[in-house]
Design a protein around this motif. Sequence first.
Motif, PDB file in Angstrom:
ATOM      1  N   PHE A   8       0.844  -1.185   0.000  1.00 19.87           N
ATOM      2  CA  PHE A   8       0.000   0.000   0.000  1.00 19.87           C
ATOM      3  C   PHE A   8       0.886   1.244   0.000  1.00 19.87           C
ATOM      4  O   PHE A   8       1.972   1.248   0.578  1.00 19.87           O
ATOM      5  N   ALA A   9       0.415   2.310  -0.616  1.00 22.88           N
ATOM      6  CA  ALA A   9       1.181   3.552  -0.659  1.00 22.88           C
ATOM      7  C   ALA A   9       0.721   4.488   0.447  1.00 22.88           C
ATOM      8  O   ALA A   9      -0.471   4.601   0.725  1.00 22.88           O
ATOM      9  N   ASN A  10       1.685   5.148   1.070  1.00 20.93           N
ATOM     10  CA  ASN A  10       1.353   6.215   2.016  1.00 20.93           C
ATOM     11  C   ASN A  10       0.618   7.323   1.269  1.00 20.93           C
ATOM     12  O   ASN A  10       0.803   7.509   0.058  1.00 20.93           O
ATOM     13  N   SER A  11      -0.196   8.096   1.983  1.00 21.42           N
ATOM     14  CA  SER A  11      -0.982   9.118   1.291  1.00 21.42           C
ATOM     15  C   SER A  11      -1.349  10.274   2.217  1.00 21.42           C
ATOM     16  O   SER A  11      -1.279  10.155   3.439  1.00 21.42           O
ATOM     17  N   PHE A  12      -1.744  11.377   1.592  1.00 25.69           N
ATOM     18  CA  PHE A  12      -2.310  12.527   2.293  1.00 25.69           C
ATOM     19  C   PHE A  12      -3.831  12.531   2.119  1.00 25.69           C
ATOM     20  O   PHE A  12      -4.342  12.202   1.051  1.00 25.69           O
ATOM     21  N   THR A  13      -4.537  12.923   3.173  1.00 27.47           N
ATOM     22  CA  THR A  13      -5.923  13.370   3.048  1.00 27.47           C
ATOM     23  C   THR A  13      -5.873  14.869   3.271  1.00 27.47           C
ATOM     24  O   THR A  13      -5.458  15.318   4.344  1.00 27.47           O
ATOM     25  N   ASP A  36       0.167  12.343  -2.692  1.00 26.89           N
ATOM     26  CA  ASP A  36       1.478  12.204  -2.044  1.00 26.89           C
ATOM     27  C   ASP A  36       2.384  13.412  -2.242  1.00 26.89           C
ATOM     28  O   ASP A  36       3.597  13.339  -2.056  1.00 26.89           O
ATOM     29  N   MET A  37       1.799  14.563  -2.598  1.00 25.86           N
ATOM     30  CA  MET A  37       2.608  15.761  -2.821  1.00 25.86           C
ATOM     31  C   MET A  37       1.777  17.005  -2.524  1.00 25.86           C
ATOM     32  O   MET A  37       0.603  17.079  -2.876  1.00 25.86           O
ATOM     33  N   LEU A  38       2.409  17.982  -1.875  1.00 27.42           N
ATOM     34  CA  LEU A  38       1.766  19.254  -1.556  1.00 27.42           C
ATOM     35  C   LEU A  38       2.704  20.392  -1.955  1.00 27.42           C
ATOM     36  O   LEU A  38       3.917  20.293  -1.781  1.00 27.42           O
ATOM     37  N   SER A  39       2.128  21.469  -2.463  1.00 25.73           N
ATOM     38  CA  SER A  39       2.954  22.637  -2.774  1.00 25.73           C
ATOM     39  C   SER A  39       2.114  23.901  -2.724  1.00 25.73           C
ATOM     40  O   SER A  39       0.916  23.881  -3.027  1.00 25.73           O
ATOM     41  N   VAL A  40       2.749  24.985  -2.302  1.00 23.89           N
ATOM     42  CA  VAL A  40       2.128  26.315  -2.304  1.00 23.89           C
ATOM     43  C   VAL A  40       3.128  27.297  -2.898  1.00 23.89           C
ATOM     44  O   VAL A  40       4.326  27.244  -2.576  1.00 23.89           O
ATOM     45  N   LEU A  99       7.421  22.937  -0.989  1.00 23.00           N
ATOM     46  CA  LEU A  99       7.124  21.655  -1.621  1.00 23.00           C
ATOM     47  C   LEU A  99       7.359  20.517  -0.635  1.00 23.00           C
ATOM     48  O   LEU A  99       8.383  20.494   0.060  1.00 23.00           O
ATOM     49  N   ILE A 100       6.420  19.573  -0.559  1.00 22.56           N
ATOM     50  CA  ILE A 100       6.541  18.398   0.305  1.00 22.56           C
ATOM     51  C   ILE A 100       6.207  17.157  -0.505  1.00 22.56           C
ATOM     52  O   ILE A 100       5.157  17.077  -1.147  1.00 22.56           O
ATOM     53  N   LEU A 101       7.104  16.168  -0.465  1.00 24.84           N
ATOM     54  CA  LEU A 101       6.874  14.868  -1.085  1.00 24.84           C
ATOM     55  C   LEU A 101       6.783  13.811   0.012  1.00 24.84           C
ATOM     56  O   LEU A 101       7.680  13.701   0.850  1.00 24.84           O
ATOM     57  N   LEU A 102       5.717  13.035   0.007  1.00 24.85           N
ATOM     58  CA  LEU A 102       5.545  11.942   0.961  1.00 24.85           C
ATOM     59  C   LEU A 102       6.149  10.679   0.357  1.00 24.85           C
ATOM     60  O   LEU A 102       5.809  10.296  -0.763  1.00 24.85           O
ATOM     61  N   HIS A 103       7.041  10.020   1.114  1.00 18.51           N
ATOM     62  CA  HIS A 103       7.644   8.782   0.614  1.00 18.51           C
ATOM     63  C   HIS A 103       6.560   7.725   0.492  1.00 18.51           C
ATOM     64  O   HIS A 103       5.700   7.597   1.372  1.00 18.51           O
ATOM     65  N   LEU A 106       8.069   4.640   3.183  1.00 18.14           N
ATOM     66  CA  LEU A 106       8.747   4.985   4.440  1.00 18.14           C
ATOM     67  C   LEU A 106       8.026   6.121   5.150  1.00 18.14           C
ATOM     68  O   LEU A 106       7.303   6.896   4.524  1.00 18.14           O
ATOM     69  N   GLY A 107       8.255   6.243   6.444  1.00 22.77           N
ATOM     70  CA  GLY A 107       7.665   7.333   7.217  1.00 22.77           C
ATOM     71  C   GLY A 107       8.511   8.580   7.144  1.00 22.77           C
ATOM     72  O   GLY A 107       9.126   8.993   8.137  1.00 22.77           O
ATOM     73  N   SER A 108       8.554   9.220   5.975  1.00 24.37           N
ATOM     74  CA  SER A 108       9.392  10.407   5.823  1.00 24.37           C
ATOM     75  C   SER A 108       8.820  11.352   4.777  1.00 24.37           C
ATOM     76  O   SER A 108       8.089  10.951   3.866  1.00 24.37           O
ATOM     77  N   LEU A 109       9.172  12.627   4.936  1.00 25.60           N
ATOM     78  CA  LEU A 109       8.812  13.683   3.994  1.00 25.60           C
ATOM     79  C   LEU A 109      10.085  14.300   3.440  1.00 25.60           C
ATOM     80  O   LEU A 109      11.021  14.592   4.188  1.00 25.60           O
ATOM     81  N   ASP A 110      10.120  14.508   2.137  1.00 23.25           N
ATOM     82  CA  ASP A 110      11.183  15.251   1.479  1.00 23.25           C
ATOM     83  C   ASP A 110      10.659  16.669   1.325  1.00 23.25           C
ATOM     84  O   ASP A 110       9.726  16.909   0.562  1.00 23.25           O
ATOM     85  N   THR A 111      11.222  17.618   2.074  1.00 23.58           N
ATOM     86  CA  THR A 111      10.659  18.966   2.121  1.00 23.58           C
ATOM     87  C   THR A 111      11.636  20.009   1.589  1.00 23.58           C
ATOM     88  O   THR A 111      12.858  19.857   1.706  1.00 23.58           O
ATOM     89  N   LEU A 112      11.062  21.073   1.053  1.00 17.02           N
ATOM     90  CA  LEU A 112      11.854  22.163   0.467  1.00 17.02           C
ATOM     91  C   LEU A 112      11.081  23.453   0.640  1.00 17.02           C
ATOM     92  O   LEU A 112       9.862  23.473   0.508  1.00 17.02           O
ATOM     93  N   ASN A 113      11.801  24.534   0.910  1.00 19.37           N
ATOM     94  CA  ASN A 113      11.153  25.845   1.014  1.00 19.37           C
ATOM     95  C   ASN A 113      12.071  26.929   0.485  1.00 19.37           C
ATOM     96  O   ASN A 113      13.238  27.012   0.867  1.00 19.37           O
ATOM     97  N   ILE A 114      11.507  27.741  -0.393  1.00 20.73           N
ATOM     98  CA  ILE A 114      12.234  28.904  -0.890  1.00 20.73           C
ATOM     99  C   ILE A 114      11.321  30.114  -0.753  1.00 20.73           C
ATOM    100  O   ILE A 114      10.224  30.150  -1.313  1.00 20.73           O
ATOM    101  N   GLY A 115      11.738  31.070   0.070  1.00 23.26           N
ATOM    102  CA  GLY A 115      10.926  32.246   0.322  1.00 23.26           C
ATOM    103  C   GLY A 115      10.222  32.201   1.657  1.00 23.26           C
ATOM    104  O   GLY A 115      10.689  31.560   2.596  1.00 23.26           O
ATOM    105  N   ASP A 116       9.051  32.872   1.745  1.00 26.85           N
ATOM    106  CA  ASP A 116       8.365  32.984   3.027  1.00 26.85           C
ATOM    107  C   ASP A 116       7.016  32.270   3.067  1.00 26.85           C
ATOM    108  O   ASP A 116       6.216  32.497   3.963  1.00 26.85           O
TER     109      ASP A 116
END
Length: 254
Positions: A8-13, A36-40, A99-103, A106-116
């Motif tokens: 099964f794949a991990n997921s966001f609600t 499995d991905m969020l961005s603003v 930007l957030i990527l859900l593995h 695995l129980g991990s997030l690959d996260t990135l932020n540029i700006g505010d």
Amino acid sequence: MLGLRRYFANSFTAGFYSSMGPGKKQSEDAYLITSDMLSVADGVGGWISYGVDPSKYAWELMKNIADTEKALKSERLSTKILTQAANDCKIRGSSTCSLILLHPTLGSLDTLNIGDSGFFIYRKTGKAYKLIEKSKETLHGFNHPYQLGTNGDKVESAWTKIIEIKDKDVVIMYSDGLTDNLYEDTIMEIINKECAEKVNVENTAKALGEKAYEMCQDTKYISPFAKAYMEGYKGGKPDDITVVVALINLEKEA
């Protein structure tokens, strides 16, 4: 007889709230939500003086992130995805990006932020949610965030972190209209109120966004933006507000 293993794949609600700043004709924010991905992204308003709609670059960046992520499944890294997505942008303009990527397993997030823009991650400990991680802003100076786009900054200048998470942790991703108008303690209070019995991502996003919108119009409020301002500014910061609330679902083998 051999047993069958299912994966099964991990997921966001996830749910969201987005509003334009008081008196504006449209929001300059953009957002992306998948399983499995969020961005603003927050389009830089200064482009208006050049006759450029700041929202168009932000939305193009979100589309390119979605397209690039599908193409780079075997090399699914936040920095690689965002670099390619930004390089593929054709529209003049610039924006911040979180930007957030859900593995997938695995129980991990690959996260990135540029700006505010940015994010908070909360975990329920006992009966209350506590802040366990948050992004770091990257700024050239006060109210001058790093930004991708025309004559902008490189993805290499972004803040990045791999974050370990647990099942049912809650992610709050936002444009700076939220954090310029609400203190972290207030945000956590709202989360604990809205998620006391069960996490409702839509209701929580709405509660956070509406409170920030209320405070952005209060001319007597000493907002986080006002507190950071060096020349006696008072009141909330009228701005676009985007909030994405996501519940993390970590699946297990069966």
